[in-house]
Design a protein around this motif. Structure first.
Motif, mmCIF file in Angstrom:
data_model
loop_
_atom_site.group_PDB
_atom_site.id
_atom_site.type_symbol
_atom_site.label_atom_id
_atom_site.label_comp_id
_atom_site.label_asym_id
_atom_site.label_seq_id
_atom_site.Cartn_x
_atom_site.Cartn_y
_atom_site.Cartn_z
ATOM 1 N N HIS A 262 1.983 -1.432 -3.434
ATOM 2 C CA HIS A 262 0.792 -2.271 -3.317
ATOM 3 C C HIS A 262 -0.303 -1.863 -4.292
ATOM 4 O O HIS A 262 -1.088 -2.705 -4.735
ATOM 5 C CB HIS A 262 0.267 -2.225 -1.880
ATOM 6 N N GLU A 294 -5.005 -9.186 -0.710
ATOM 7 C CA GLU A 294 -3.932 -9.128 0.285
ATOM 8 C C GLU A 294 -3.072 -7.877 0.119
ATOM 9 O O GLU A 294 -2.380 -7.479 1.054
ATOM 10 C CB GLU A 294 -3.067 -10.383 0.191
ATOM 11 N N VAL A 297 -3.975 -5.471 2.686
ATOM 12 C CA VAL A 297 -3.326 -5.755 3.962
ATOM 13 C C VAL A 297 -1.912 -5.200 3.951
ATOM 14 O O VAL A 297 -1.428 -4.655 4.947
ATOM 15 C CB VAL A 297 -3.327 -7.272 4.246
ATOM 16 N N GLY A 298 -1.229 -5.337 2.811
ATOM 17 C CA GLY A 298 0.103 -4.755 2.683
ATOM 18 C C GLY A 298 0.076 -3.243 2.869
ATOM 19 O O GLY A 298 0.962 -2.672 3.514
ATOM 20 N N ASN A 299 -0.946 -2.580 2.316
ATOM 21 C CA ASN A 299 -1.098 -1.139 2.543
ATOM 22 C C ASN A 299 -1.264 -0.823 4.022
ATOM 23 O O ASN A 299 -0.684 0.146 4.536
ATOM 24 C CB ASN A 299 -2.319 -0.607 1.785
ATOM 25 N N ALA A 300 -2.072 -1.635 4.707
ATOM 26 C CA ALA A 300 -2.287 -1.420 6.143
ATOM 27 C C ALA A 300 -0.998 -1.643 6.926
ATOM 28 O O ALA A 300 -0.667 -0.872 7.842
ATOM 29 C CB ALA A 300 -3.388 -2.340 6.643
ATOM 30 N N ASP A 301 -0.252 -2.692 6.578
ATOM 31 C CA ASP A 301 1.007 -2.983 7.281
ATOM 32 C C ASP A 301 2.005 -1.844 7.125
ATOM 33 O O ASP A 301 2.823 -1.601 8.030
ATOM 34 C CB ASP A 301 1.621 -4.278 6.735
ATOM 35 N N ALA A 302 1.926 -1.159 5.974
ATOM 36 C CA ALA A 302 2.885 -0.089 5.701
ATOM 37 C C ALA A 302 2.562 1.204 6.446
ATOM 38 O O ALA A 302 3.373 2.141 6.418
ATOM 39 C CB ALA A 302 2.942 0.184 4.198
ATOM 40 N N PRO A 304 1.641 1.716 10.051
ATOM 41 C CA PRO A 304 1.355 1.398 11.466
ATOM 42 C C PRO A 304 1.038 2.623 12.305
ATOM 43 O O PRO A 304 0.434 2.505 13.374
ATOM 44 C CB PRO A 304 2.655 0.718 11.925
ATOM 45 N N GLN A 310 -5.176 2.239 8.451
ATOM 46 C CA GLN A 310 -5.172 0.785 8.593
ATOM 47 C C GLN A 310 -6.589 0.225 8.535
ATOM 48 O O GLN A 310 -6.857 -0.767 7.842
ATOM 49 C CB GLN A 310 -4.517 0.384 9.913
ATOM 50 N N LEU A 314 -7.914 -2.394 5.783
ATOM 51 C CA LEU A 314 -8.361 -3.714 6.240
ATOM 52 C C LEU A 314 -9.818 -3.951 5.856
ATOM 53 O O LEU A 314 -10.203 -5.062 5.465
ATOM 54 C CB LEU A 314 -8.172 -3.837 7.749
ATOM 55 N N ARG A 337 -8.472 -8.081 13.659
ATOM 56 C CA ARG A 337 -7.431 -7.052 13.654
ATOM 57 C C ARG A 337 -8.050 -5.669 13.511
ATOM 58 O O ARG A 337 -7.635 -4.727 14.206
ATOM 59 C CB ARG A 337 -6.456 -7.328 12.513
#
Length: 637
Positions: A262, A294, A297-302, A304, A310, A314, A337
């Protein structure tokens, strides 16, 4: 210990007792043309000046031992090669390799004007393209009207990159791509010289061609980071049409080769947006900026497993989307979120402490970090000292204080101008101890510990890094990008501060790093949803300053920062009976020598430690990013 440490640092600096060639006296061109000089620089495949300084310095030492007059010429060339290359600095691109205790290594401005004339006459005969470029550039920098030197510098820079592009040579640290940071720095510097001399001149066609060829090579081979490096040089100088740069960046950003990277995707989307902006295509610019946002956001999704990480990503996504029209709904979704995740930060951020097995001074530290990979040494640097626990420290100083006559005597502290800054009332047996006096005694004891930490650990590791490793500014970006302590758009500031700190330039490091502390504390509170602004009776808003943050917001800060570290912040930056670093720096009271004092060095280190600590949770990933950006080997060279 501090005296011994200072002596060791001075031993590494050029001696000031003997006259310096080129600075104190002119070395004639006949000396430069001696066989022992020409043999030392006869390397037509040398395209990277890394290591040239060390090689020529060793040759100068060997020549001096046998009475060879070539030693003076070799020392001049070694000094020029030693300069730290800052290609984007149009005023002084060649800065000191190191600065310690107010002293520094050679810069181009130190050389006598007559010596520059000699070097300008000698530079065409230098076989090494890297050294020829450096010497010619220095001559042109000192004498801007010297067009021949400028042409030689540009030509030599182009030769260096072109040879790597053709596979005939490679840059230091096994960098085989012409689109690496080193190659792009050389091309950037060449364009600055060329633009000052007349960009449209036919003599600079080879420069324009090699920039285009390197760009095409990076794009065609799906070298995403290489294109990130070379494309700004391309775009800034109009080599390709902006639309072509944007198309290449978009293609690379969506390529399977960097799926999940990302950070690289974000750089490419931002690059594409910049190109569309240059082309005045607002619609596609906004589209690419949204795609760049975005990636946060991909960094945050990675991640969890980490609420802190996160929330940080975000928040960055929301801030990146804020100036883009039509993103209000997406910002609300991300804010919802973020709000749902924030309550989980308390458990995760309870402590920044890290166990370390480095307990001995100097010798043990050198043994522990020498010949280790750079990421390991960086982590060791920012974890080599732990903040003492406040309760234990308070108990100890009170026990010592009540047995000391000096602790019971009132004391007055003055600033540099003799003005009273603080009055220590002294301990009394008649009642509970005065808390200002307790803090004063704690700071006195801590001052000694900080001095030992700086002399025995911090400076030792900095010296090992300088001697054994190649360090670039880009290597610190992954650390700062992974840190929840570093607010968005402040990563480069922290990275530059860390970079200058490792170079021993504590003046620049302190000015870059120390002012960031207050804002970072506010940022961390904001991540927890805590508003630190205050509305005044006249309707204006006022941000909480450091003293108010440490008092009114102490409890929420303690959920994120250990009490021991927060006490160090208070003693170093806020307490007027201590170093009062914040006040002294902000009001310009520090003299140049103060920046190398243990308190200021330790304060800079402490803020950098707070910035780096969150990255330690994901250090394998960060270390891999450092290696990727810096092109590191598995260990020091």
């Amino acid at each position: 210990m501090s005296t011994d440490e200072s002596s060791e640092a001075e031993d590494q600096e050029p001696t000031q007792s003997a006259p310096a060639p080129g600075v104190a006296f002119v070395v004639p061109i006949e000396i430069f043309r001696l066989k022992s000089v020409t043999a030392s620089i006869d390397n037509p495949n040398e395209v990277d000046i890394q290591g040239t300084h060390t090689r020529l310095a060793a040759a100068a030492t060997a020549a001096r031992e046998v009475g060879d007059p070539a030693a003076d010429a070799l020392q001049v060339l070694s000094g020029i090669a030693s300069c730290h290359f800052v290609p984007e600095n149009r005023v002084e691109p060649f800065q000191p390799m190191a600065t310690f205790s107010g002293r520094r290594t050679l810069i181009s401005g130190d050389l006598l004007a007559e010596q520059i004339e000699v070097l300008a006459a000698f530079s065409p005969d230098i076989p090494s393209p890297a050294l020829r470029a450096r010497v010619s550039d220095v001559c042109r920098l000192r004498v801007p009207k010297n067009a021949n030197a400028g042409m030689r510098a540009v030509g030599a820079y182009v030769d260096c990159v072109a040879m790597v592009l053709r596979g005939e040579a490679e840059f230091a640290f096994e960098k085989k791509s012409a689109a690496c940071v080193t190659g792009c720095d050389l091309l950037r510097r060449a364009t600055i010289i060329a633009r000052r001399m007349g960009w449209d001149r036919a003599e600079f066609d080879p420069l324009r061609n090699v920039i285009s060829d390197v760009s095409q090579m990076a794009a065609g081979s799906n070298d995403s980071w290489g294109f990130v490096h070379i494309a700004p040089v391309n775009l800034d100088n109009g080599i390709w049409e902006p639309k072509a740069v944007a198309d290449a960046a978009e293609h690379l950003a969506t390529h399977d080769k960097i799926a999940g990277d990302h950070f690289c995707q974000r750089e490419l989307w931002q690059l594409a947006a910049r190109a569309y902006h240059r082309a005045k295509d607002n619609e596609n610019e906004s589209r690419c900026l949204i795609a760049a946002a975005e990636t946060y956001v991909g960094n945050a999704d990675a991640r969890p497993e980490s609420a802190m990480v996160q929330v940080s990503f975000l928040d960055s996504a929301i801030e990146a989307l804020r100036p883009i029209p039509g993103t209000a709904q997406r910002r609300r979704e991300l804010q919802d979120r973020l709000n749902a995740i924030q309550p989980n930060i308390r458990d995760e951020m309870s402590s920044f402490s890290h166990e370390q097995d480095i307990t001995e001074l100097v010798g043990a530290i050198e043994t522990a970090v020498s010949r280790k990979p750079l990421p390991d040494v960086l982590k060791a640097l920012f974890t080599c000292e732990r903040s003492p626990e406040p309760d234990a420290l308070r108990k100890q100083v009170l026990e010592n204080g009540y047995g000391s006559i000096s602790a019971m005597m009132p004391m007055t502290l003055s600033d540099h101008q003799g003005r009273t800054r603080f009055k220590a009332p002294g301990l009394s047996f008649a009642g509970p101890p005065d808390e200002d006096q307790v803090r004063f005694l704690i700071n006195q004891q801590e001052q000694f510990r900080r001095q030992m930490a700086v002399a025995g650990k911090i400076n030792t590791i900095r010296r090992v890094i300088m001697n054994e490793h190649y360090v670039s500014l880009a290597m610190f970006m992954p650390i700062m990008q992974a840190s929840a302590f570093v607010p968005p758009d402040h990563e480069l500031i922290f990275a530059k501060g860390a970079f200058r700190f490792l170079a021993g330039d504590d003046i620049e490091a302190a000015h870059l790093v120390l002012p960031q502390l207050e804002n970072s504390l506010r940022y961390m509170l904001a991540l927890k949803g805590i508003e630190t602004n205050r509305i005044n009776p006249d309707g204006t808003q006022e941000e909480a300053m450091l003293s108010r943050l440490l008092e009114e917001y102490r409890d929420p800060l303690l959920t994120m920062i250990p009490a021991a570290m927060l006490q160090e912040v208070d003693l170093l930056f806020n307490f007027r009976g201590g170093a009062s670093v914040r006040n002294e720096l902000a009001h310009g009271k520090m003299g140049e020598g103060d920046f190398w004092s243990p308190d200021v060095v330790y304060a800079t280190w402490l803020v950098l430690r707070m910035a780096c600590a969150p990255a330690f949770r994901v250090w394998p990933d960060v270390a891999a990013a450092i290696a990727r950006v810096g092109g590191l080997l598995s260990g020091p060279v």
